[in-house]
Design a protein around this motif. Structure first.
Motif, PDB file in Angstrom:
ATOM      1  N   TRP A 195      19.635  43.586  47.722  1.00  0.00           N
ATOM      2  CA  TRP A 195      18.496  42.691  47.837  1.00  0.00           C
ATOM      3  C   TRP A 195      17.259  43.567  47.787  1.00  0.00           C
ATOM      4  O   TRP A 195      17.134  44.532  48.558  1.00  0.00           O
ATOM      5  CB  TRP A 195      18.535  41.895  49.139  1.00  0.00           C
ATOM      6  CG  TRP A 195      17.362  40.975  49.269  1.00  0.00           C
ATOM      7  CD1 TRP A 195      17.261  39.708  48.796  1.00  0.00           C
ATOM      8  CD2 TRP A 195      16.103  41.265  49.889  1.00  0.00           C
ATOM      9  NE1 TRP A 195      16.014  39.190  49.073  1.00  0.00           N
ATOM     10  CE2 TRP A 195      15.293  40.133  49.748  1.00  0.00           C
ATOM     11  CE3 TRP A 195      15.585  42.381  50.542  1.00  0.00           C
ATOM     12  CZ2 TRP A 195      13.988  40.072  50.242  1.00  0.00           C
ATOM     13  CZ3 TRP A 195      14.287  42.331  51.030  1.00  0.00           C
ATOM     14  CH2 TRP A 195      13.505  41.175  50.880  1.00  0.00           C
TER      15      TRP A 195
ATOM     16  N   ILE B  82      12.546  38.155  44.994  1.00  0.00           N
ATOM     17  CA  ILE B  82      11.549  37.132  45.305  1.00  0.00           C
ATOM     18  C   ILE B  82      10.624  37.011  44.104  1.00  0.00           C
ATOM     19  O   ILE B  82      10.106  38.015  43.614  1.00  0.00           O
ATOM     20  CB  ILE B  82      10.724  37.511  46.557  1.00  0.00           C
ATOM     21  CG1 ILE B  82      11.618  37.638  47.785  1.00  0.00           C
ATOM     22  CG2 ILE B  82       9.626  36.485  46.798  1.00  0.00           C
ATOM     23  CD1 ILE B  82      10.906  38.177  49.023  1.00  0.00           C
TER      24      ILE B  82
ATOM     25  N   GLN C 121      10.477  32.942  51.377  1.00  0.00           N
ATOM     26  CA  GLN C 121      11.354  34.113  51.339  1.00  0.00           C
ATOM     27  C   GLN C 121      10.911  35.185  52.335  1.00  0.00           C
ATOM     28  O   GLN C 121      11.753  35.832  52.960  1.00  0.00           O
ATOM     29  CB  GLN C 121      11.420  34.688  49.920  1.00  0.00           C
ATOM     30  CG  GLN C 121      12.134  33.794  48.931  1.00  0.00           C
ATOM     31  CD  GLN C 121      13.611  33.684  49.212  1.00  0.00           C
ATOM     32  OE1 GLN C 121      14.316  34.676  49.339  1.00  0.00           O
ATOM     33  NE2 GLN C 121      14.108  32.462  49.332  1.00  0.00           N
TER      34      GLN C 121
ATOM     35  N   ILE D 207      18.910  32.791  48.654  1.00  0.00           N
ATOM     36  CA  ILE D 207      18.222  34.013  48.239  1.00  0.00           C
ATOM     37  C   ILE D 207      18.835  34.495  46.934  1.00  0.00           C
ATOM     38  O   ILE D 207      19.934  34.087  46.568  1.00  0.00           O
ATOM     39  CB  ILE D 207      18.329  35.137  49.301  1.00  0.00           C
ATOM     40  CG1 ILE D 207      19.799  35.528  49.542  1.00  0.00           C
ATOM     41  CG2 ILE D 207      17.610  34.754  50.582  1.00  0.00           C
ATOM     42  CD1 ILE D 207      19.982  36.780  50.381  1.00  0.00           C
TER      43      ILE D 207
ATOM     44  N   VAL E 299      17.670  38.444  56.115  1.00  0.00           N
ATOM     45  CA  VAL E 299      18.217  39.144  54.949  1.00  0.00           C
ATOM     46  C   VAL E 299      18.579  40.579  55.334  1.00  0.00           C
ATOM     47  O   VAL E 299      19.674  41.060  55.028  1.00  0.00           O
ATOM     48  CB  VAL E 299      17.217  39.119  53.771  1.00  0.00           C
ATOM     49  CG1 VAL E 299      17.636  40.077  52.673  1.00  0.00           C
ATOM     50  CG2 VAL E 299      17.078  37.704  53.230  1.00  0.00           C
TER      51      VAL E 299
END
Length: 139
Positions: free
Chosen positions: A93, A99, A110, A14, A117
């Motif tokens: 994130w 993404i 993702q 990621i 995540v």
């Protein structure tokens, strides 16, 4: 200034966004992208996940990622301003940035990892938008 270009993610990875500190709230938002493996250990990591309302994408603001321009919506821009610390890096994130929204294959993979995540994040920050005069009454 050139536009930020995504690089392909290694399988099982990621992107995280490092928001660089600044004591001047009016200074441009400077960030760097970090690529990290998605952990299967179930332990938490040293990043926060941002949950927010995307809002209208008509009025775009610009941040810098690795010295390159990256457009974001007004609500995300105000969230980044609020998240930026005056003295310390902050690692987050954020789906709209971490993404590649223009790569449907990456997006598909993702989105499947989003539960992990969020679960592995040190914390989840919820951003409803910039406050108003009556916002405290709602809380």
């Amino acid at each position: 200034m050139s536009k930020y270009e995504y690089r392909p993610l290694p399988e099982g990875s990621i992107r995280l966004l490092r928001i660089e500190p600044n004591t001047d709230q009016g200074a441009p938002i400077e960030c760097k992208v970090l690529v990290c493996p998605v952990l299967n250990s179930g332990r938490t990591s040293l990043y926060e996940a941002l949950s927010y309302v995307w809002g209208s994408q008509e009025k775009r603001r610009s941040i810098r990622i690795g010295g390159h321009e990256f457009p974001v919506g007004e609500n995300l821009f105000s969230a980044l301003l609020a998240l930026r610390d005056p003295h310390l890096d902050r690692i987050v994130w954020i789906d709209a940035i971490c993404i590649n929204q223009e790569d449907n294959t990456e997006k598909g993979y993702q989105v499947q990892t989003m539960a992990r995540v969020y679960a592995q994040a040190r914390g989840v920050v919820v951003w409803l938008g910039a406050g108003t005069l009556n916002a405290s009454k709602a809380i």
